[in-house]
Write a protein that holds these residues in place. Sequence first.
Motif, PDB file in Angstrom:
ATOM      1  N   LEU B  87      12.768  46.292 -67.776  1.00  0.00           N
ATOM      2  CA  LEU B  87      11.938  45.747 -66.703  1.00  0.00           C
ATOM      3  C   LEU B  87      12.379  46.208 -65.325  1.00  0.00           C
ATOM      4  CD1 LEU B  87      11.331  42.094 -67.948  1.00  0.00           C
ATOM      5  CD2 LEU B  87       9.633  43.905 -67.734  1.00  0.00           C
ATOM      6  N   THR B  88      13.634  46.630 -65.180  1.00  0.00           N
ATOM      7  CA  THR B  88      14.125  46.940 -63.840  1.00  0.00           C
ATOM      8  C   THR B  88      14.255  48.432 -63.566  1.00  0.00           C
ATOM      9  OG1 THR B  88      16.349  46.603 -64.708  1.00  0.00           O
ATOM     10  CG2 THR B  88      15.378  44.768 -63.513  1.00  0.00           C
ATOM     11  N   ASN B  89      14.174  49.250 -64.619  1.00  0.00           N
ATOM     12  CA  ASN B  89      14.341  50.683 -64.391  1.00  0.00           C
ATOM     13  C   ASN B  89      13.009  51.403 -64.354  1.00  0.00           C
ATOM     14  OD1 ASN B  89      17.356  51.678 -64.516  1.00  0.00           O
ATOM     15  ND2 ASN B  89      17.161  49.883 -65.825  1.00  0.00           N
ATOM     16  N   PRO B  90      13.001  52.643 -63.802  1.00  0.00           N
ATOM     17  CA  PRO B  90      11.752  53.392 -63.767  1.00  0.00           C
ATOM     18  C   PRO B  90      11.234  53.659 -65.176  1.00  0.00           C
ATOM     19  CG  PRO B  90      13.556  54.680 -62.814  1.00  0.00           C
ATOM     20  CD  PRO B  90      14.096  53.332 -63.111  1.00  0.00           C
ATOM     21  N   THR B 103       6.242  54.662 -61.759  1.00  0.00           N
ATOM     22  CA  THR B 103       5.770  53.361 -62.246  1.00  0.00           C
ATOM     23  C   THR B 103       6.896  52.599 -62.924  1.00  0.00           C
ATOM     24  OG1 THR B 103       5.174  54.137 -64.453  1.00  0.00           O
ATOM     25  CG2 THR B 103       3.500  54.362 -62.744  1.00  0.00           C
ATOM     26  N   THR B 104       6.726  51.300 -62.999  1.00  0.00           N
ATOM     27  CA  THR B 104       7.597  50.479 -63.828  1.00  0.00           C
ATOM     28  C   THR B 104       6.753  49.992 -64.996  1.00  0.00           C
ATOM     29  OG1 THR B 104       7.057  48.383 -62.800  1.00  0.00           O
ATOM     30  CG2 THR B 104       8.819  49.657 -61.781  1.00  0.00           C
ATOM     31  N   LEU B 105       7.380  49.256 -65.884  1.00  0.00           N
ATOM     32  CA  LEU B 105       6.674  48.736 -67.053  1.00  0.00           C
ATOM     33  C   LEU B 105       5.486  47.869 -66.635  1.00  0.00           C
ATOM     34  CD1 LEU B 105       6.809  48.685 -70.083  1.00  0.00           C
ATOM     35  CD2 LEU B 105       8.381  46.775 -69.962  1.00  0.00           C
ATOM     36  N   LEU B 106       5.615  47.198 -65.504  1.00  0.00           N
ATOM     37  CA  LEU B 106       4.582  46.238 -65.113  1.00  0.00           C
ATOM     38  C   LEU B 106       3.482  46.847 -64.248  1.00  0.00           C
ATOM     39  CD1 LEU B 106       6.841  43.140 -64.364  1.00  0.00           C
ATOM     40  CD2 LEU B 106       5.523  43.599 -66.414  1.00  0.00           C
ATOM     41  N   THR B 107       3.653  48.108 -63.805  1.00  0.00           N
ATOM     42  CA  THR B 107       2.676  48.698 -62.890  1.00  0.00           C
ATOM     43  C   THR B 107       1.264  48.685 -63.467  1.00  0.00           C
ATOM     44  OG1 THR B 107       4.428  50.169 -62.177  1.00  0.00           O
ATOM     45  CG2 THR B 107       2.223  50.659 -61.389  1.00  0.00           C
ATOM     46  N   GLY B 108       1.141  49.094 -64.717  1.00  0.00           N
ATOM     47  CA  GLY B 108      -0.171  49.165 -65.345  1.00  0.00           C
ATOM     48  C   GLY B 108      -0.859  47.816 -65.374  1.00  0.00           C
ATOM     49  N   ILE B 109      -0.068  46.785 -65.663  1.00  0.00           N
ATOM     50  CA  ILE B 109      -0.625  45.434 -65.739  1.00  0.00           C
ATOM     51  C   ILE B 109      -1.098  44.984 -64.354  1.00  0.00           C
ATOM     52  CG2 ILE B 109      -0.054  43.040 -66.255  1.00  0.00           C
ATOM     53  CD1 ILE B 109       2.033  44.372 -68.307  1.00  0.00           C
ATOM     54  N   PHE B 174       2.626  49.531 -78.509  1.00  0.00           N
ATOM     55  CA  PHE B 174       2.725  50.020 -77.131  1.00  0.00           C
ATOM     56  C   PHE B 174       3.463  51.357 -77.073  1.00  0.00           C
ATOM     57  CE2 PHE B 174       4.635  49.881 -72.795  1.00  0.00           C
ATOM     58  CZ  PHE B 174       3.456  49.836 -72.064  1.00  0.00           C
ATOM     59  N   LEU B 175       4.505  51.486 -77.896  1.00  0.00           N
ATOM     60  CA  LEU B 175       5.260  52.754 -77.934  1.00  0.00           C
ATOM     61  C   LEU B 175       4.355  53.926 -78.319  1.00  0.00           C
ATOM     62  CD1 LEU B 175       8.761  52.264 -79.561  1.00  0.00           C
ATOM     63  CD2 LEU B 175       8.192  52.752 -77.196  1.00  0.00           C
ATOM     64  N   ILE B 176       3.501  53.712 -79.310  1.00  0.00           N
ATOM     65  CA  ILE B 176       2.560  54.760 -79.718  1.00  0.00           C
ATOM     66  C   ILE B 176       1.604  55.048 -78.557  1.00  0.00           C
ATOM     67  CG2 ILE B 176       0.794  55.425 -81.406  1.00  0.00           C
ATOM     68  CD1 ILE B 176       3.501  55.191 -82.652  1.00  0.00           C
ATOM     69  N   GLY B 177       1.224  53.981 -77.839  1.00  0.00           N
ATOM     70  CA  GLY B 177       0.369  54.151 -76.664  1.00  0.00           C
ATOM     71  C   GLY B 177       1.005  55.059 -75.622  1.00  0.00           C
ATOM     72  N   ILE B 178       2.304  54.888 -75.397  1.00  0.00           N
ATOM     73  CA  ILE B 178       3.020  55.744 -74.446  1.00  0.00           C
ATOM     74  C   ILE B 178       2.919  57.200 -74.887  1.00  0.00           C
ATOM     75  CG2 ILE B 178       5.289  56.339 -73.497  1.00  0.00           C
ATOM     76  CD1 ILE B 178       6.078  53.414 -73.794  1.00  0.00           C
ATOM     77  N   GLY B 194      11.346  57.646 -67.849  1.00  0.00           N
ATOM     78  CA  GLY B 194      12.520  57.022 -67.239  1.00  0.00           C
ATOM     79  C   GLY B 194      13.374  56.294 -68.254  1.00  0.00           C
ATOM     80  N   VAL B 195      14.419  55.651 -67.738  1.00  0.00           N
ATOM     81  CA  VAL B 195      15.346  54.893 -68.586  1.00  0.00           C
ATOM     82  C   VAL B 195      14.613  53.788 -69.346  1.00  0.00           C
ATOM     83  CG1 VAL B 195      17.389  53.407 -68.546  1.00  0.00           C
ATOM     84  CG2 VAL B 195      17.245  55.374 -67.015  1.00  0.00           C
ATOM     85  N   ALA B 196      13.591  53.200 -68.704  1.00  0.00           N
ATOM     86  CA  ALA B 196      12.882  52.080 -69.326  1.00  0.00           C
ATOM     87  C   ALA B 196      12.204  52.481 -70.629  1.00  0.00           C
ATOM     88  CB  ALA B 196      11.856  51.501 -68.348  1.00  0.00           C
TER      89      ALA B 196
END
Lengths: 208, 227
Positions: B87-90, B103-109, B174-178, B194-196
Amino acid sequence: MSAKPTSAKSLGLVSCHDCRLLVPAAQAGHGRCPRCGAGLHARKPNSIARAWALLLAAAIMYVPANVLPMTVTSALGTVQADTIMSGVIYFIHSGSWEIAAVIFIASIFVPLAKLAILIFLLVSVQLRWRWRPKDRTVLYRMTELVGRWSMVDVYVVTILVALVKLGAVASIEAGPAAVFFATVVVLTMLAAESFDPRIIWDVIEEDS
Amino acid sequence: MSIEHDLQSPHGLGRPFDGRSASAQCDAPKRVLACPNCDLLAGVAGEPGSTSLCPRCGAVLYRRKRNCIDRPLAFSFCGLVLFAIALTNPFLAMKSGGFVQETTLLTGIIELWKQHLYGLGGLVLLTCVGIPLLQLVGLIYILVPLRMRLRAPGAVPIFRIIHHLQAWAMMEVFLIGILVALVKLAKMASIIPGVAVMALGLLTFVITAAMTTLDPPLIWERLDPRR
Ligand SMILES: [Zn+2]
Protein backbone atom coordinates in the motif's frame (compact mmCIF):
# COMPACT_ATOMS: atom_id res chain seq x y z
CA MET A 1 -21.21 -50.01 -0.79
CA SER A 2 -23.32 -50.34 2.32
CA ALA A 3 -27.08 -50.42 2.09
CA LYS A 4 -28.48 -46.94 1.64
CA PRO A 5 -26.58 -43.68 1.80
CA THR A 6 -27.59 -41.66 4.84
CA SER A 7 -28.07 -37.96 4.47
CA ALA A 8 -28.19 -35.64 7.45
CA LYS A 9 -31.75 -34.73 6.53
CA SER A 10 -32.93 -38.36 6.53
CA LEU A 11 -31.64 -38.76 10.09
CA GLY A 12 -33.39 -35.58 11.15
CA LEU A 13 -30.22 -33.52 11.38
CA VAL A 14 -29.48 -30.06 10.08
CA SER A 15 -25.91 -29.14 9.16
CA CYS A 16 -25.14 -25.51 10.02
CA HIS A 17 -24.16 -23.56 6.87
CA ASP A 18 -21.47 -21.64 8.70
CA CYS A 19 -19.82 -23.97 11.19
CA ARG A 20 -21.14 -27.37 9.99
CA LEU A 21 -22.39 -28.38 13.43
CA LEU A 22 -25.03 -31.12 13.15
CA VAL A 23 -28.13 -30.06 15.04
CA PRO A 24 -31.23 -32.24 15.52
CA ALA A 25 -34.04 -30.79 13.40
CA ALA A 26 -36.34 -30.55 16.42
CA GLN A 27 -33.88 -28.15 18.04
CA ALA A 28 -33.14 -26.41 14.77
CA GLY A 29 -36.70 -25.18 14.60
CA HIS A 30 -35.69 -22.30 16.84
CA GLY A 31 -33.57 -20.98 14.04
CA ARG A 32 -30.10 -20.33 15.43
CA CYS A 33 -27.07 -22.59 15.55
CA PRO A 34 -26.16 -23.15 19.22
CA ARG A 35 -22.46 -22.98 18.37
CA CYS A 36 -22.05 -20.09 15.92
CA GLY A 37 -25.41 -18.32 15.93
CA ALA A 38 -26.04 -18.66 12.17
CA GLY A 39 -29.58 -19.18 10.94
CA LEU A 40 -30.29 -22.90 10.61
CA HIS A 41 -31.95 -24.33 7.53
CA ALA A 42 -32.00 -27.91 6.34
CA ARG A 43 -31.66 -26.44 2.82
CA LYS A 44 -30.88 -22.90 1.73
CA PRO A 45 -34.17 -20.99 1.96
CA ASN A 46 -35.96 -20.20 -1.35
CA SER A 47 -32.86 -21.38 -3.10
CA ILE A 48 -34.53 -22.05 -6.48
CA ALA A 49 -36.52 -18.81 -6.69
CA ARG A 50 -33.56 -16.68 -5.59
CA ALA A 51 -31.19 -18.36 -8.02
CA TRP A 52 -33.66 -17.82 -10.88
CA ALA A 53 -34.12 -14.14 -10.04
CA LEU A 54 -30.37 -13.50 -9.84
CA LEU A 55 -29.69 -15.44 -13.04
CA LEU A 56 -32.37 -13.58 -14.95
CA ALA A 57 -30.96 -10.23 -13.83
CA ALA A 58 -27.46 -11.38 -14.78
CA ALA A 59 -28.61 -12.52 -18.23
CA ILE A 60 -30.19 -9.13 -18.89
CA MET A 61 -27.07 -7.26 -17.76
CA TYR A 62 -24.90 -9.49 -19.94
CA VAL A 63 -26.19 -7.77 -23.07
CA PRO A 64 -25.13 -4.15 -22.32
CA ALA A 65 -21.93 -5.53 -20.78
CA ASN A 66 -20.95 -6.89 -24.18
CA VAL A 67 -22.44 -4.25 -26.47
CA LEU A 68 -21.36 -1.05 -24.69
CA PRO A 69 -17.73 0.09 -24.41
CA MET A 70 -15.57 -1.11 -21.51
CA THR A 71 -12.98 1.60 -22.04
CA VAL A 72 -12.90 4.91 -23.90
CA THR A 73 -9.40 5.83 -25.05
CA SER A 74 -8.56 9.33 -26.18
CA ALA A 75 -5.18 9.65 -27.87
CA LEU A 76 -4.02 12.75 -29.75
CA GLY A 77 -7.50 13.99 -30.39
CA THR A 78 -9.02 10.71 -31.55
CA VAL A 79 -11.49 8.89 -29.33
CA GLN A 80 -11.83 5.12 -29.44
CA ALA A 81 -14.39 3.04 -27.60
CA ASP A 82 -13.55 -0.61 -26.91
CA THR A 83 -15.96 -3.39 -26.06
CA ILE A 84 -14.88 -6.66 -24.46
CA MET A 85 -14.85 -8.38 -27.87
CA SER A 86 -12.90 -5.61 -29.60
CA GLY A 87 -10.34 -5.95 -26.80
CA VAL A 88 -10.01 -9.65 -27.60
CA ILE A 89 -9.64 -8.90 -31.32
CA TYR A 90 -7.01 -6.26 -30.57
CA PHE A 91 -4.89 -8.82 -28.70
CA ILE A 92 -5.25 -11.36 -31.52
CA HIS A 93 -4.10 -8.78 -34.09
CA SER A 94 -1.19 -7.64 -31.96
CA GLY A 95 -0.01 -11.25 -31.69
CA SER A 96 -0.57 -11.86 -27.98
CA TRP A 97 -3.08 -14.64 -28.49
CA GLU A 98 -2.50 -15.98 -24.93
CA ILE A 99 -3.86 -12.76 -23.49
CA ALA A 100 -6.68 -12.80 -26.05
CA ALA A 101 -7.54 -16.31 -24.83
CA VAL A 102 -7.44 -15.25 -21.17
CA ILE A 103 -9.84 -12.36 -21.78
CA PHE A 104 -12.13 -14.38 -24.04
CA ILE A 105 -12.38 -17.22 -21.52
CA ALA A 106 -12.70 -15.02 -18.43
CA SER A 107 -15.02 -12.35 -19.82
CA ILE A 108 -17.13 -14.01 -22.49
CA PHE A 109 -17.01 -17.78 -22.10
CA VAL A 110 -17.07 -18.17 -18.28
CA PRO A 111 -20.07 -15.89 -17.59
CA LEU A 112 -22.06 -17.55 -20.39
CA ALA A 113 -21.10 -21.05 -19.29
CA LYS A 114 -22.00 -20.18 -15.72
CA LEU A 115 -25.41 -18.90 -16.73
CA ALA A 116 -26.03 -21.99 -18.88
CA ILE A 117 -24.90 -24.47 -16.22
CA LEU A 118 -26.91 -22.87 -13.42
CA ILE A 119 -30.04 -22.69 -15.60
CA PHE A 120 -29.53 -26.34 -16.55
CA LEU A 121 -29.16 -27.33 -12.88
CA LEU A 122 -32.26 -25.38 -11.87
CA VAL A 123 -34.33 -26.95 -14.63
CA SER A 124 -33.01 -30.43 -13.81
CA VAL A 125 -33.97 -30.03 -10.17
CA GLN A 126 -37.40 -28.59 -10.90
CA LEU A 127 -38.19 -31.40 -13.34
CA ARG A 128 -36.91 -33.87 -10.72
CA TRP A 129 -34.39 -35.50 -13.02
CA ARG A 130 -32.49 -38.48 -11.68
CA TRP A 131 -29.82 -38.23 -14.35
CA ARG A 132 -26.17 -38.38 -13.19
CA PRO A 133 -26.39 -36.57 -9.86
CA LYS A 134 -22.66 -36.80 -9.29
CA ASP A 135 -21.81 -35.13 -12.59
CA ARG A 136 -24.33 -32.38 -11.94
CA THR A 137 -22.75 -31.77 -8.53
CA VAL A 138 -19.35 -31.54 -10.21
CA LEU A 139 -20.79 -28.99 -12.66
CA TYR A 140 -22.00 -26.96 -9.70
CA ARG A 141 -18.58 -27.05 -8.05
CA MET A 142 -17.05 -25.82 -11.30
CA THR A 143 -19.31 -22.76 -11.42
CA GLU A 144 -18.36 -22.00 -7.82
CA LEU A 145 -14.68 -22.32 -8.66
CA VAL A 146 -14.34 -20.33 -11.88
CA GLY A 147 -16.84 -17.51 -11.34
CA ARG A 148 -14.37 -15.17 -9.64
CA TRP A 149 -11.97 -15.21 -12.61
CA SER A 150 -14.40 -13.18 -14.66
CA MET A 151 -13.40 -10.14 -12.62
CA VAL A 152 -10.13 -9.95 -14.57
CA ASP A 153 -11.46 -7.43 -17.08
CA VAL A 154 -12.79 -5.15 -14.38
CA TYR A 155 -9.34 -5.05 -12.80
CA VAL A 156 -7.69 -4.43 -16.16
CA VAL A 157 -9.92 -1.40 -16.64
CA THR A 158 -9.05 -0.14 -13.15
CA ILE A 159 -5.32 -0.37 -13.85
CA LEU A 160 -5.59 1.20 -17.32
CA VAL A 161 -7.63 4.08 -15.98
CA ALA A 162 -5.00 4.76 -13.33
CA LEU A 163 -1.98 4.47 -15.59
CA VAL A 164 -3.00 6.13 -18.81
CA LYS A 165 -3.47 9.72 -17.81
CA LEU A 166 -1.04 11.60 -19.95
CA GLY A 167 -3.03 14.80 -20.27
CA ALA A 168 -3.69 15.72 -23.89
CA VAL A 169 -1.51 12.91 -25.23
CA ALA A 170 -3.54 9.93 -24.10
CA SER A 171 -6.06 8.99 -21.45
CA ILE A 172 -8.37 6.06 -20.77
CA GLU A 173 -11.73 6.27 -19.06
CA ALA A 174 -13.95 3.44 -17.87
CA GLY A 175 -16.95 2.89 -20.14
CA PRO A 176 -20.51 2.01 -19.05
CA ALA A 177 -20.00 -1.69 -19.82
CA ALA A 178 -17.51 -1.93 -16.95
CA VAL A 179 -20.33 -1.37 -14.47
CA PHE A 180 -22.70 -3.79 -16.24
CA PHE A 181 -20.00 -6.40 -16.50
CA ALA A 182 -19.03 -6.18 -12.82
CA THR A 183 -22.74 -6.52 -12.00
CA VAL A 184 -22.97 -9.70 -14.10
CA VAL A 185 -20.04 -11.23 -12.24
CA VAL A 186 -21.46 -10.35 -8.83
CA LEU A 187 -24.97 -11.57 -9.72
CA THR A 188 -23.77 -14.91 -11.09
CA MET A 189 -21.62 -15.41 -8.00
CA LEU A 190 -24.61 -14.70 -5.78
CA ALA A 191 -26.77 -17.04 -7.89
CA ALA A 192 -24.25 -19.87 -7.50
CA GLU A 193 -24.13 -19.18 -3.78
CA SER A 194 -27.92 -19.31 -3.38
CA PHE A 195 -28.37 -22.56 -5.33
CA ASP A 196 -28.31 -25.57 -3.03
CA PRO A 197 -26.76 -28.62 -4.75
CA ARG A 198 -28.15 -30.91 -2.07
CA ILE A 199 -31.55 -30.60 -3.75
CA ILE A 200 -30.13 -32.65 -6.63
CA TRP A 201 -29.71 -35.55 -4.19
CA ASP A 202 -32.95 -34.95 -2.29
CA VAL A 203 -34.91 -35.75 -5.43
CA ILE A 204 -33.18 -39.11 -5.71
CA GLU A 205 -33.56 -39.99 -2.03
CA GLU A 206 -37.22 -39.03 -1.95
CA ASP A 207 -38.03 -41.10 -5.01
CA SER A 208 -36.23 -44.26 -3.91
CA MET B 1 -18.36 -48.25 12.62
CA SER B 2 -21.77 -47.20 11.46
CA ILE B 3 -22.82 -43.60 11.20
CA GLU B 4 -25.52 -44.11 13.82
CA HIS B 5 -22.88 -45.33 16.20
CA ASP B 6 -20.71 -42.29 15.54
CA LEU B 7 -23.60 -40.01 16.28
CA GLN B 8 -23.98 -41.55 19.70
CA SER B 9 -20.33 -41.26 20.51
CA PRO B 10 -19.48 -38.28 22.71
CA HIS B 11 -17.95 -36.33 19.87
CA GLY B 12 -20.41 -37.39 17.25
CA LEU B 13 -22.41 -34.23 16.95
CA GLY B 14 -19.39 -32.03 16.70
CA ARG B 15 -19.51 -31.41 20.40
CA PRO B 16 -16.51 -29.65 21.86
CA PHE B 17 -13.69 -31.95 22.65
CA ASP B 18 -11.92 -31.50 25.94
CA GLY B 19 -8.73 -29.59 25.43
CA ARG B 20 -7.00 -31.40 28.25
CA SER B 21 -4.80 -33.42 25.97
CA ALA B 22 -2.76 -30.26 25.88
CA SER B 23 0.23 -31.55 23.99
CA ALA B 24 -1.75 -32.03 20.84
CA GLN B 25 -2.92 -28.57 19.82
CA CYS B 26 -4.47 -29.92 16.67
CA ASP B 27 -5.55 -33.24 18.00
CA ALA B 28 -9.13 -33.90 17.18
CA PRO B 29 -11.57 -36.73 17.69
CA LYS B 30 -13.21 -38.56 14.88
CA ARG B 31 -15.83 -36.26 13.46
CA VAL B 32 -19.06 -36.75 11.63
CA LEU B 33 -19.75 -34.07 9.05
CA ALA B 34 -22.45 -33.63 6.45
CA CYS B 35 -21.23 -33.16 2.88
CA PRO B 36 -21.80 -29.54 1.85
CA ASN B 37 -22.74 -30.62 -1.67
CA CYS B 38 -24.95 -33.69 -1.14
CA ASP B 39 -25.72 -33.83 2.61
CA LEU B 40 -24.28 -37.33 3.02
CA LEU B 41 -23.16 -38.00 6.58
CA ALA B 42 -19.67 -39.34 6.81
CA GLY B 43 -17.16 -39.90 9.53
CA VAL B 44 -13.91 -38.12 8.82
CA ALA B 45 -10.80 -39.20 10.59
CA GLY B 46 -7.43 -39.04 9.02
CA GLU B 47 -3.87 -38.22 9.74
CA PRO B 48 -3.14 -34.51 9.97
CA GLY B 49 -2.57 -33.36 6.43
CA SER B 50 -5.02 -35.82 4.93
CA THR B 51 -8.09 -34.98 2.89
CA SER B 52 -11.46 -36.73 3.21
CA LEU B 53 -13.60 -36.81 0.10
CA CYS B 54 -17.32 -37.41 0.04
CA PRO B 55 -17.83 -41.05 -0.99
CA ARG B 56 -21.02 -40.12 -2.83
CA CYS B 57 -20.36 -36.89 -4.75
CA GLY B 58 -16.61 -36.42 -4.49
CA ALA B 59 -16.71 -33.05 -2.70
CA VAL B 60 -13.96 -32.25 -0.22
CA LEU B 61 -15.54 -33.13 3.12
CA TYR B 62 -12.71 -32.13 5.32
CA ARG B 63 -9.01 -31.38 5.14
CA ARG B 64 -7.27 -32.01 8.38
CA LYS B 65 -4.38 -29.62 8.92
CA ARG B 66 -1.06 -29.74 10.69
CA ASN B 67 -0.21 -26.95 13.15
CA CYS B 68 -3.68 -25.64 12.59
CA ILE B 69 -3.12 -22.45 14.59
CA ASP B 70 0.55 -21.61 14.25
CA ARG B 71 0.71 -21.88 10.47
CA PRO B 72 -2.23 -19.65 9.54
CA LEU B 73 -1.09 -17.21 12.21
CA ALA B 74 2.43 -16.99 10.81
CA PHE B 75 1.09 -16.47 7.28
CA SER B 76 -1.35 -13.82 8.51
CA PHE B 77 1.37 -11.76 10.20
CA CYS B 78 3.49 -12.11 7.10
CA GLY B 79 0.50 -10.93 5.06
CA LEU B 80 0.03 -7.79 7.15
CA VAL B 81 3.66 -6.77 6.58
CA LEU B 82 3.31 -7.38 2.84
CA PHE B 83 0.08 -5.39 2.81
CA ALA B 84 1.83 -2.42 4.38
CA ILE B 85 4.55 -2.65 1.73
CA ALA B 86 2.03 -3.00 -1.11
CA LEU B 87 0.00 0.00 0.00
CA THR B 88 2.88 2.41 0.59
CA ASN B 89 5.24 1.67 -2.28
CA PRO B 90 4.99 2.61 -5.95
CA PHE B 91 2.80 0.17 -7.86
CA LEU B 92 3.15 0.76 -11.60
CA ALA B 93 4.72 3.67 -13.46
CA MET B 94 4.27 4.50 -17.10
CA LYS B 95 6.89 6.32 -19.14
CA SER B 96 5.95 7.80 -22.49
CA GLY B 97 7.92 10.57 -24.14
CA GLY B 98 8.63 13.09 -21.42
CA PHE B 99 5.72 12.00 -19.25
CA VAL B 100 5.99 9.75 -16.25
CA GLN B 101 2.76 8.65 -14.62
CA GLU B 102 3.31 7.01 -11.24
CA THR B 103 0.57 5.10 -9.46
CA THR B 104 -0.02 3.36 -6.18
CA LEU B 105 -2.31 0.41 -5.59
CA LEU B 106 -5.16 2.77 -4.76
CA THR B 107 -4.78 5.17 -7.71
CA GLY B 108 -7.09 3.21 -9.98
CA ILE B 109 -9.78 3.05 -7.34
CA ILE B 110 -9.53 6.79 -6.67
CA GLU B 111 -9.69 7.41 -10.42
CA LEU B 112 -12.88 5.34 -10.76
CA TRP B 113 -14.29 7.31 -7.87
CA LYS B 114 -13.46 10.59 -9.66
CA GLN B 115 -15.27 9.29 -12.74
CA HIS B 116 -18.33 8.80 -10.49
CA LEU B 117 -18.13 5.01 -10.75
CA TYR B 118 -18.58 4.59 -7.02
CA GLY B 119 -19.97 1.06 -7.10
CA LEU B 120 -17.18 -0.17 -9.33
CA GLY B 121 -14.50 1.59 -7.28
CA GLY B 122 -16.02 0.19 -4.10
CA LEU B 123 -16.09 -3.33 -5.54
CA VAL B 124 -12.43 -3.22 -6.55
CA LEU B 125 -11.48 -1.71 -3.18
CA LEU B 126 -13.35 -4.42 -1.28
CA THR B 127 -12.29 -7.44 -3.32
CA CYS B 128 -8.59 -6.50 -3.58
CA VAL B 129 -7.86 -4.59 -0.39
CA GLY B 130 -10.71 -4.43 2.13
CA ILE B 131 -11.74 -8.07 2.36
CA PRO B 132 -8.25 -9.64 2.26
CA LEU B 133 -7.09 -7.16 4.91
CA LEU B 134 -10.12 -7.84 7.07
CA GLN B 135 -9.52 -11.59 6.80
CA LEU B 136 -5.91 -11.26 7.91
CA VAL B 137 -6.70 -8.96 10.83
CA GLY B 138 -9.66 -11.14 11.83
CA LEU B 139 -7.58 -14.31 11.80
CA ILE B 140 -4.90 -12.73 13.96
CA TYR B 141 -7.53 -11.43 16.37
CA ILE B 142 -9.01 -14.91 16.76
CA LEU B 143 -5.91 -17.10 16.58
CA VAL B 144 -3.55 -15.25 18.93
CA PRO B 145 -5.84 -15.69 21.97
CA LEU B 146 -6.77 -19.21 20.85
CA ARG B 147 -3.14 -20.13 20.91
CA MET B 148 -3.08 -19.16 24.58
CA ARG B 149 -6.31 -21.13 25.11
CA LEU B 150 -8.37 -17.97 25.36
CA ARG B 151 -11.33 -16.81 23.31
CA ALA B 152 -11.36 -13.28 21.96
CA PRO B 153 -14.62 -11.39 22.54
CA GLY B 154 -16.73 -11.53 19.40
CA ALA B 155 -14.58 -14.27 17.91
CA VAL B 156 -17.62 -16.31 16.86
CA PRO B 157 -19.31 -13.67 14.65
CA ILE B 158 -15.92 -12.58 13.29
CA PHE B 159 -15.02 -16.11 12.26
CA ARG B 160 -18.41 -16.41 10.57
CA ILE B 161 -17.75 -13.20 8.63
CA ILE B 162 -14.33 -14.48 7.55
CA HIS B 163 -16.03 -17.64 6.27
CA HIS B 164 -18.63 -15.67 4.32
CA LEU B 165 -16.13 -13.29 2.76
CA GLN B 166 -13.91 -16.08 1.44
CA ALA B 167 -15.45 -16.08 -2.03
CA TRP B 168 -15.08 -12.30 -2.35
CA ALA B 169 -11.34 -11.94 -1.80
CA MET B 170 -9.94 -11.87 -5.33
CA MET B 171 -6.35 -10.81 -5.14
CA GLU B 172 -5.11 -13.61 -7.40
CA VAL B 173 -7.52 -12.44 -10.10
CA PHE B 174 -6.17 -8.92 -9.71
CA LEU B 175 -2.65 -10.24 -10.38
CA ILE B 176 -3.80 -11.64 -13.74
CA GLY B 177 -5.39 -8.24 -14.38
CA ILE B 178 -2.02 -6.56 -13.87
CA LEU B 179 -0.45 -8.95 -16.36
CA VAL B 180 -3.10 -8.27 -19.00
CA ALA B 181 -2.84 -4.49 -18.50
CA LEU B 182 0.96 -4.67 -18.87
CA VAL B 183 0.71 -6.52 -22.17
CA LYS B 184 -1.96 -4.10 -23.38
CA LEU B 185 0.18 -1.06 -22.67
CA ALA B 186 3.50 -2.53 -23.73
CA LYS B 187 3.21 -1.15 -27.27
CA MET B 188 2.14 2.28 -26.10
CA ALA B 189 4.69 3.07 -23.42
CA SER B 190 7.23 1.49 -21.14
CA ILE B 191 5.82 0.29 -17.85
CA ILE B 192 7.97 0.07 -14.75
CA PRO B 193 6.63 -2.34 -12.12
CA GLY B 194 7.26 -1.09 -8.59
CA VAL B 195 7.94 -2.80 -5.28
CA ALA B 196 4.20 -3.00 -4.61
CA VAL B 197 3.70 -5.38 -7.54
CA MET B 198 6.22 -7.79 -6.06
CA ALA B 199 4.65 -7.44 -2.60
CA LEU B 200 1.23 -8.12 -4.11
CA GLY B 201 2.44 -11.29 -5.78
CA LEU B 202 3.83 -12.59 -2.49
CA LEU B 203 0.72 -11.42 -0.66
CA THR B 204 -1.51 -13.50 -2.93
CA PHE B 205 0.51 -16.56 -2.07
CA VAL B 206 0.58 -15.78 1.66
CA ILE B 207 -3.16 -15.12 1.95
CA THR B 208 -3.97 -18.33 0.10
CA ALA B 209 -1.59 -20.16 2.43
CA ALA B 210 -3.18 -18.60 5.53
CA MET B 211 -6.65 -19.68 4.43
CA THR B 212 -5.65 -23.18 3.33
CA THR B 213 -3.68 -24.01 6.47
CA LEU B 214 -6.69 -23.07 8.56
CA ASP B 215 -8.84 -25.92 9.90
CA PRO B 216 -12.33 -24.39 10.32
CA PRO B 217 -14.15 -27.34 11.97
CA LEU B 218 -11.38 -27.51 14.54
CA ILE B 219 -11.40 -23.76 15.18
CA TRP B 220 -15.18 -23.93 15.60
CA GLU B 221 -14.82 -26.63 18.22
CA ARG B 222 -12.45 -24.42 20.13
CA LEU B 223 -14.61 -21.33 19.81
CA ASP B 224 -17.73 -23.17 20.97
CA PRO B 225 -19.44 -20.92 23.56
CA ARG B 226 -21.10 -23.96 25.16
CA ARG B 227 -17.75 -25.30 26.23
ZN1 LIG C 1 -21.18 -35.27 -1.09
